[in-house]
Design a protein around this motif. Structure first.
Motif: not given
Length: 418
Positions: A147, A313, A318
């Motif tokens: 991230e 993200a 992610i």
């Protein structure tokens, strides 16, 4: 002679105190940033033991600290990484600006301030602290996390946006005409674009130029180049942090690795000085009258920053844990917010804006390292799947499987009878 002795005593006491606070934070596995900030409050105006002779040196050291923090962060990534992240993350920059600038503008209008004050406070609440976040990422050992490039992209977009925002705010505060403001803006954009182009296109040549087998020569050339570019960028109304960051991404390979090893101790020293300097210019007596609006603004923009990081993200693919970590890391505000508020204070507009901005940043520069560390585990505890959901799914799955098995056995018996 006497003043130099006082300077050495004061500055030596500050550095020793920071070292002891760093040890204390390390023992409890906690970021030392809040402790450094509180130390600044103790040594600042209205504090327990105000500094005198060493304050000017601390101010210079603080500027160097921010520059080194961003240089070292830039060394972690290549120019191609930066361009790729910017291309993919620009929607996150738009979401970031919308979610986090709007609360500041609304608060200014609710307090009865004018549109110029609203634009200024919007900038204060919008921009995360690159310096604080860079330090937090390193302290928590997250520079290699998936991230982190998302966080970095948002920070870079914010810093580059300052090349547009600061000239606009300066023109609004000065009351200059459209033509003069447009010229200032064009110069700022041109300089930022030129530095980025040179970093991306000629990064290998720059690395060859500064490369040296002698650590002393490498240190002097890289540090001198970084401070030179940062100073020129700031002189031309572009963030010094942007210039330092772009120098970092321009250096690659063994040069980047050698620079990282050489400058890490200097970075740690001057970064600590930066946080002390921030506290030095906050008078504790000015905080209580504006504490409630600052707290309300801090709560709202903590949530909006977490939402920004989570959304960005998630968009980058992610995992859920990384999304919460990204959101919590972006909460801290710091150097840019103070710069923006300082412009307004110098211009002599709304007198309450300075104390409000100071209290707001003070809250979030303390809360920011906490949210970076604890947002993900807290979210994991609070947001759990319902206990009944899994058994129900398992039961349904088992029922389906049993039905399919019974059907298969029935067909098998029919086949055998036939």
């Amino acid at each position: 002679m006497h003043s130099s002795a006082v300077f050495l005593i004061e500055f030596g006491a500050v550095i020793l105190g920071l070292g002891l606070l760093g040890r204390l934070a390390g023992r409890f596995q906690f970021s030392p940033i809040p402790l450094y900030l509180l130390a600044g409050l103790a040594f600042g105006e209205g504090g327990l033991l105000p500094l005198g002779a060493s304050e000017e040196f601390v101010a210079i050291g603080a500027e160097i600290g921010v520059v080194l923090l961003l240089l070292m962060l830039g060394l972690e990534y290549t120019a191609s990484d930066l361009v790729s992240n910017l291309k993919t993350q620009y929607p996150a920059g738009l979401v970031d600006a919308t979610l986090n600038a709007l609360p500041g503008a609304v608060m200014a209008l609710l307090l009865g301030w004018g549109p110029v004050e609203a634009v200024v406070l919007a900038g204060v609440t919008w921009i995360s602290s690159s310096g604080v976040i860079a330090k937090v990422l390193r302290d928590l050992g997250r520079l290699g996390n998936r991230e982190t490039p998302v966080i970095l992209s948002i920070l870079v977009l914010e810093d580059l946006a300052m090349a547009i925002y600061l000239p606009i705010v300066t023109a609004l505060l000065a009351g200059v005409g459209l033509a003069a403001g447009s010229v200032t803006l064009a110069i700022a954009l041109g300089v930022a674009g030129l530095v980025l182009f040179v970093a991306v296109r000629f990064g290998r040549h720059i690395s060859r130029f500064v490369s040296s087998d002698d650590p002393e020569k490498l240190l002097l050339v890289v540090l001198g180049l970084t401070l030179l570019v940062a100073g020129i960028a700031q002189q031309l109304q572009v963030s010094a942090a942007v210039g330092a960051f772009l120098v970092g991404i321009a250096l690659t390979g063994s040069v980047a690795e050698g620079t990282h090893n050489l400058l890490s101790p200097l970075r740690d020293l001057f970064a600590a000085v930066f946080f002390v300097f921030f506290g030095l210019h906050t008078d504790p007596a000015s905080i209580p009258p504006v504490l409630l609006p600052a707290l309300a603004l801090a709560v709202v923009t903590t949530c909006t920053k977490i939402a920004t990081g989570y959304w960005a993200a998630r968009r980058a693919g992610i995992s859920v844990k990384g999304r919460w970590r990204a959101g919590g890391t972006l909460v801290a505000r710091g150097e840019f917010s103070i710069v923006i508020a300082g412009l307004a204070v110098t211009a002599g507009i709304e007198p309450s804006l300075g104390p409000l901005a100071t209290a707001y940043v003070l809250i979030l520069v303390i809360i920011g390292p906490l949210t970076a560390r604890y947002t993900e585990p807290l979210a994991r505890r609070l947001i759990r799947p319902k206990p009944a959901a899994a058994p129900a799914a398992d039961t349904a799955s088992a029922a389906d499987t049993a039905a399919e098995t019974a059907t298969a056995e029935s067909k098998l018996r029919e086949t055998q009878r036939g």
